[in-house]
Motif scaffolding. Sequence first.
Motif, mmCIF file in Angstrom:
data_model
loop_
_atom_site.group_PDB
_atom_site.id
_atom_site.type_symbol
_atom_site.label_atom_id
_atom_site.label_comp_id
_atom_site.label_asym_id
_atom_site.label_seq_id
_atom_site.Cartn_x
_atom_site.Cartn_y
_atom_site.Cartn_z
ATOM 1 N N MET A 148 1.023 -1.580 0.162
ATOM 2 C CA MET A 148 -0.166 0.147 -0.019
ATOM 3 C C MET A 148 1.300 1.478 0.173
ATOM 4 N N ALA A 149 1.732 1.350 0.772
ATOM 5 C CA ALA A 149 2.865 2.104 0.319
ATOM 6 C C ALA A 149 3.763 2.582 -0.771
ATOM 7 N N GLN A 150 3.139 2.116 -1.421
ATOM 8 C CA GLN A 150 4.078 1.806 -2.937
ATOM 9 C C GLN A 150 3.478 2.978 -4.319
ATOM 10 N N GLN A 151 1.797 2.941 -3.399
ATOM 11 C CA GLN A 151 0.687 4.427 -4.258
ATOM 12 C C GLN A 151 1.381 5.786 -3.015
ATOM 13 N N ILE A 152 1.760 5.874 -2.515
ATOM 14 C CA ILE A 152 2.101 7.074 -1.649
ATOM 15 C C ILE A 152 3.220 7.749 -2.148
ATOM 16 N N PHE A 153 4.058 6.452 -2.790
ATOM 17 C CA PHE A 153 5.548 6.543 -3.019
ATOM 18 C C PHE A 153 5.447 7.631 -4.428
ATOM 19 N N GLN A 154 4.826 6.252 -5.486
ATOM 20 C CA GLN A 154 4.395 7.016 -6.740
ATOM 21 C C GLN A 154 3.914 7.441 -7.228
ATOM 22 N N ASN A 155 2.876 9.216 -5.968
ATOM 23 C CA ASN A 155 2.051 9.606 -6.826
ATOM 24 C C ASN A 155 3.382 11.383 -5.976
ATOM 25 N N TYR A 156 3.692 10.661 -5.651
ATOM 26 C CA TYR A 156 4.857 12.417 -4.761
ATOM 27 C C TYR A 156 6.051 12.571 -4.731
ATOM 28 N N GLN A 167 36.150 -10.740 9.621
ATOM 29 C CA GLN A 167 35.941 -9.246 9.645
ATOM 30 C C GLN A 167 34.731 -9.502 8.451
ATOM 31 N N TYR A 168 33.532 -9.672 7.927
ATOM 32 C CA TYR A 168 32.165 -9.423 7.692
ATOM 33 C C TYR A 168 31.261 -10.402 8.105
ATOM 34 N N ILE A 169 30.155 -9.049 8.318
ATOM 35 C CA ILE A 169 28.724 -9.077 8.832
ATOM 36 C C ILE A 169 28.243 -9.267 7.641
ATOM 37 N N LEU A 170 27.221 -10.710 7.757
ATOM 38 C CA LEU A 170 26.429 -10.640 6.213
ATOM 39 C C LEU A 170 24.559 -10.134 6.780
ATOM 40 N N MET A 171 24.232 -9.424 6.156
ATOM 41 C CA MET A 171 22.801 -8.687 6.605
ATOM 42 C C MET A 171 21.874 -8.813 5.178
ATOM 43 N N GLU A 172 20.525 -9.041 6.243
ATOM 44 C CA GLU A 172 19.984 -9.041 5.144
ATOM 45 C C GLU A 172 19.364 -7.932 4.371
ATOM 46 N N LEU A 173 19.102 -8.515 3.003
ATOM 47 C CA LEU A 173 19.082 -6.337 2.786
ATOM 48 C C LEU A 173 17.635 -6.266 2.745
ATOM 49 N N ILE A 174 17.477 -4.625 3.173
ATOM 50 C CA ILE A 174 16.287 -3.864 3.334
ATOM 51 C C ILE A 174 16.295 -3.575 2.504
ATOM 52 N N HIS A 175 14.138 -3.336 2.029
ATOM 53 C CA HIS A 175 13.743 -3.263 0.213
ATOM 54 C C HIS A 175 13.092 -1.583 0.668
ATOM 55 N N PRO A 176 13.871 -0.952 0.530
ATOM 56 C CA PRO A 176 13.012 1.038 0.716
ATOM 57 C C PRO A 176 11.766 0.409 -0.977
ATOM 58 N N PRO A 177 10.936 1.657 -0.299
ATOM 59 C CA PRO A 177 10.100 1.607 -1.161
ATOM 60 C C PRO A 177 10.731 1.903 -2.713
ATOM 61 N N ALA A 178 9.973 1.044 -3.729
ATOM 62 C CA ALA A 178 10.645 1.503 -4.968
ATOM 63 C C ALA A 178 10.618 1.800 -5.819
ATOM 64 N N SER A 179 9.288 3.563 -5.572
ATOM 65 C CA SER A 179 8.749 4.335 -6.688
ATOM 66 C C SER A 179 8.997 5.280 -5.712
ATOM 67 N N ALA A 180 10.016 5.726 -4.627
ATOM 68 C CA ALA A 180 9.938 6.968 -4.170
ATOM 69 C C ALA A 180 10.970 7.596 -5.139
ATOM 70 N N HIS A 181 10.720 8.797 -5.468
ATOM 71 C CA HIS A 181 11.323 10.366 -6.146
ATOM 72 C C HIS A 181 11.633 11.397 -5.271
ATOM 73 N N VAL A 190 18.755 18.302 -9.591
ATOM 74 C CA VAL A 190 18.259 16.598 -10.418
ATOM 75 C C VAL A 190 17.198 15.853 -9.845
ATOM 76 N N SER A 191 16.388 15.205 -10.169
ATOM 77 C CA SER A 191 15.376 14.991 -9.511
ATOM 78 C C SER A 191 15.749 13.311 -9.633
ATOM 79 N N GLY A 192 14.977 12.401 -9.663
ATOM 80 C CA GLY A 192 15.159 11.105 -10.230
ATOM 81 C C GLY A 192 14.032 9.955 -8.631
ATOM 82 N N ASP A 193 14.365 8.733 -8.751
ATOM 83 C CA ASP A 193 14.760 7.988 -7.764
ATOM 84 C C ASP A 193 15.364 7.245 -7.008
ATOM 85 N N VAL A 194 14.657 7.697 -5.252
ATOM 86 C CA VAL A 194 15.790 7.952 -4.175
ATOM 87 C C VAL A 194 15.409 6.709 -3.159
ATOM 88 N N ILE A 195 16.546 6.679 -2.212
ATOM 89 C CA ILE A 195 16.583 5.866 -0.570
ATOM 90 C C ILE A 195 16.015 6.788 0.039
#
Lengths: 535, 535
Positions: free
Chosen positions: A1-9, A431-445, A456-461
Amino acid sequence: MAQQIFQNYPPPLSEQQQVYLSTYVKNWTIQHGLTVRPSAAQVSEEVNPNAVLATNAPVSLFPSPFPRKLFKQAQSLQTVYNELYAAIASNETFLESVMKELIDVDDFLSNLWKIHLDVKAEGYTHEHALGLFRSDFMLDAATDTVKQVEFNTISSSFGGLSSLVTQLHTELASFPAPATSLAYPPHPLFKTSGRPNHPPPNEAVPTLARGLASAHKAYGPAKSSPALPLCVLFLVQPSERNIFDQLALSSRMHTSHNVATFRLPTTSVLEQTTIGTSSPSRPLIYHPPSAPGTAYEVTTVYFRALYAPSEYTSPTFWQARHHLERSAAIKCPSILLHLSGSKKIQQVLTSTEPDHLGSFLPNASAATLDSLRSTFAPQYALDSEGLALATNPDTAAHHVLKPQREGGGNNIYRDNIPPFLASMPEKDYKQYILMELIHPPASAHNTVLRSDGEVVSGDVISELGTFGTCLWKTPRPHDADAPKQGEAPSTPEILHNEEGGYLLRTKASGSDEGGVATGFSSLDSVLLYDDEHLH
Amino acid sequence: MAQQIFQNYPPPLSEQQQVYLSTYVKNWTIQHGLTVRPSAAQVSEEVNPNAVLATNAPVSLFPSPFPRKLFKQAQSLQTVYNELYAAIASNETFLESVMKELIDVDDFLSNLWKIHLDVKAEGYTHEHALGLFRSDFMLDAATDTVKQVEFNTISSSFGGLSSLVTQLHTELASFPAPATSLAYPPHPLFKTSGRPNHPPPNEAVPTLARGLASAHKAYGPAKSSPALPLCVLFLVQPSERNIFDQLALSSRMHTSHNVATFRLPTTSVLEQTTIGTSSPSRPLIYHPPSAPGTAYEVTTVYFRALYAPSEYTSPTFWQARHHLERSAAIKCPSILLHLSGSKKIQQVLTSTEPDHLGSFLPNASAATLDSLRSTFAPQYALDSEGLALATNPDTAAHHVLKPQREGGGNNIYRDNIPPFLASMPEKDYKQYILMELIHPPASAHNTVLRSDGEVVSGDVISELGTFGTCLWKTPRPHDADAPKQGEAPSTPEILHNEEGGYLLRTKASGSDEGGVATGFSSLDSVLLYDDEHLH
């Protein structure tokens, strides 16, 4: 649902609207000190021989959406996180057990640890420690949770400038009075329950300054005799472009707390400070070069430098760090607190056997511990389980491999993990740790005004940082009543524990590493959304 | 006696002290918006294509001494001067009689006057006029008096930045709390009656903003129907380097008065504003280019441009001036008020036969009029007495010849006056006034941080400006009850009359003209001295 928010903003801008908005921001930033010194790439030394020029800090033109309930959760956990890291930094035994293997192979950690052991052998003369923290989170759109990226225990920056970004976005969203905004086109997110929806107030500057002031006060009267006037030192890099972020805090110390502060470049520590000999407690004495013959006793050293290996370019810097650590001044942070911010510690905290969280936070409710735990991304050492996830291409695809080493740009992502591990000797895995990737909203601008004035405009995290400060009395390692090996650690006595202020950093996505091969990285603020905005 | 004060000030700085002080100032200015856009000479467009860079406004490192009693006198006269110029601007007959000859020969004045006559013929639709004034004085060390250099009725600048200079100097004189200043070496002038002596508070920003707000309020409800939201326009030059001085006022309008302001470049007047046709009162409608479809009714036009002939580079600018003058918006200033600031008016006011002062200020006490008169430097038209003084080399040596024309750099000094007059036809004499030279303290020194970051010291001359605002109802030239030719003028009805804030401008001496062939010209503040400092 959050995708909607980010898509239209955000709402789209005509060219004239964008010119107006970016011109407004360009002027506002200079008027209010939301500024940085320009890079040498932007302005050469030849053009700017006296280093007078300034430019805007990179800022997003719009605040970025963030779910209100998760923002509140992150804020509410800050004092718990503060207490957690106070407890960790107070527990030398735990720290040593976790860091031991790394200390063996990492020069930087090893040198820090040696300083700690040296001072411990000589005897720590102080019992206070201060943390000015920033806990960094990302919104995980897949699970609708916030996940902690890291917890900063040293040199947590951008509190000064991010407060100004909040002020800028709020002004843009409400300008010009008394009509509705002309700077921003209308958008449903600018309203909540029929009222204006502005970024929440950002209390980073007063909060961080109160933290420093609490240490200054806790230090008590001057130890030197005759008593000298007291001051706080800001330990800074000699050529700091982000100086105005720091000045926001020192100004606040003067105006709201009547505390003298001085900027001490790391290159001048050994020239401009001495350990006073009039007291066995080793007071740190500052000799302002601008006023020969005057001297101050330092209550608190606030590190905005010496956090990264790259800064220790000669043995002098290690001597300086040792010199400060053994002094009576309250360090923000002490070496043990600096080490507590290691990624390895963060990973170990996620384990439930043993239940470190429960033992460090004996007074926290189960609900609080659950809330805290919900912000942990799954993390692993490269032993059985973690190694299996990292070497299988199917599971590696959902992970990032992070070296303990400080400084960005060294992470290994997804498919690159298995061949990377195959190319190195197994002994280096620790010397390393493994972390599961976090998935930020894909369509944030968003649209960003860079420091060179390009828009400059574009997709953002975005990454949300929440600020907090904590002052505690730590059991001295040499105290008779300090816990022996194997004993339960004593808990620190918390004297001041506060949450306040936030930072949103918004970067161009399209690259896994912020800052590297990306178009921009900006300071931002949050526009909170609720369930009502999702329909 | 005052010479002593200036001879021994400011306290000398070691090289390290000067580096510390200038670095502090360099950072403080950017942090607080005490800034300007750099000149093209300092930073080329190639380096700064997006015009993002900023630099410090030129500032003196120390406040400059000024006698307390004369500072207070200048402040106390401000509301009297305000009222005087309100009365002059309300008296078309007087203005015309004084300016007539000049209007005949000076295109600029002639064009302004023509606009006034055109609008008068059409009928002025408003009765309010607003002045944001700055009265500029010099300390005359020979007579221990202040003498007025000029009275600015249009575009009185530097209120925004000079408030910040006062704040800077005050901070430097008291930093770091709680000890005495490290930034400034000790000096007797930094104490008065045993207490710290800091520059007096500078209320220029709230004062000037209150002036604008009083006009905004007096305008009343929108005249257009349906009613539009109201706003104030800042009329500005298209490439304004001193923009942050102006933004200090517009920010204050938003935050303290909840009034919308917009910046209107002189090049866009005719595109972005129209005269509303829904009302016979000719409301001025502003169409923000950033928000097509929205419109505002303008209550007040604040001129920070169109004051100098050089700005009217095409007939369009004259059309724009005419367009604004005939609108219902309150002008700051109206054309009559603009003309009232002419040097010729200033000269005529010094005459006692007829006693213009007495007739313009019928309610002022004799003491007030005497105090006002004591600030007049002797001034003459180039008729009998003035011409004799100007053509005799012995008396010319004590005078300056000033053309009516606006803009610096055109004054003729001392020995150069007789040959200059000899070289021109007598009919041009009326364009000049002769003023007795003021003698500022000969041994004043200061050190200045220029906008290019150079730190320069030298002998200086300072000019004190006091700010004031005045709003009045002016008798309409077409009103039936307006005075007829030869009648006594009606006095304006004063609605708001306030003094507040000051500017000290300090320039390198050694050249008669500020800015020309001099090393620096800086913004400064005052350090007031009393009799106690003279012993």
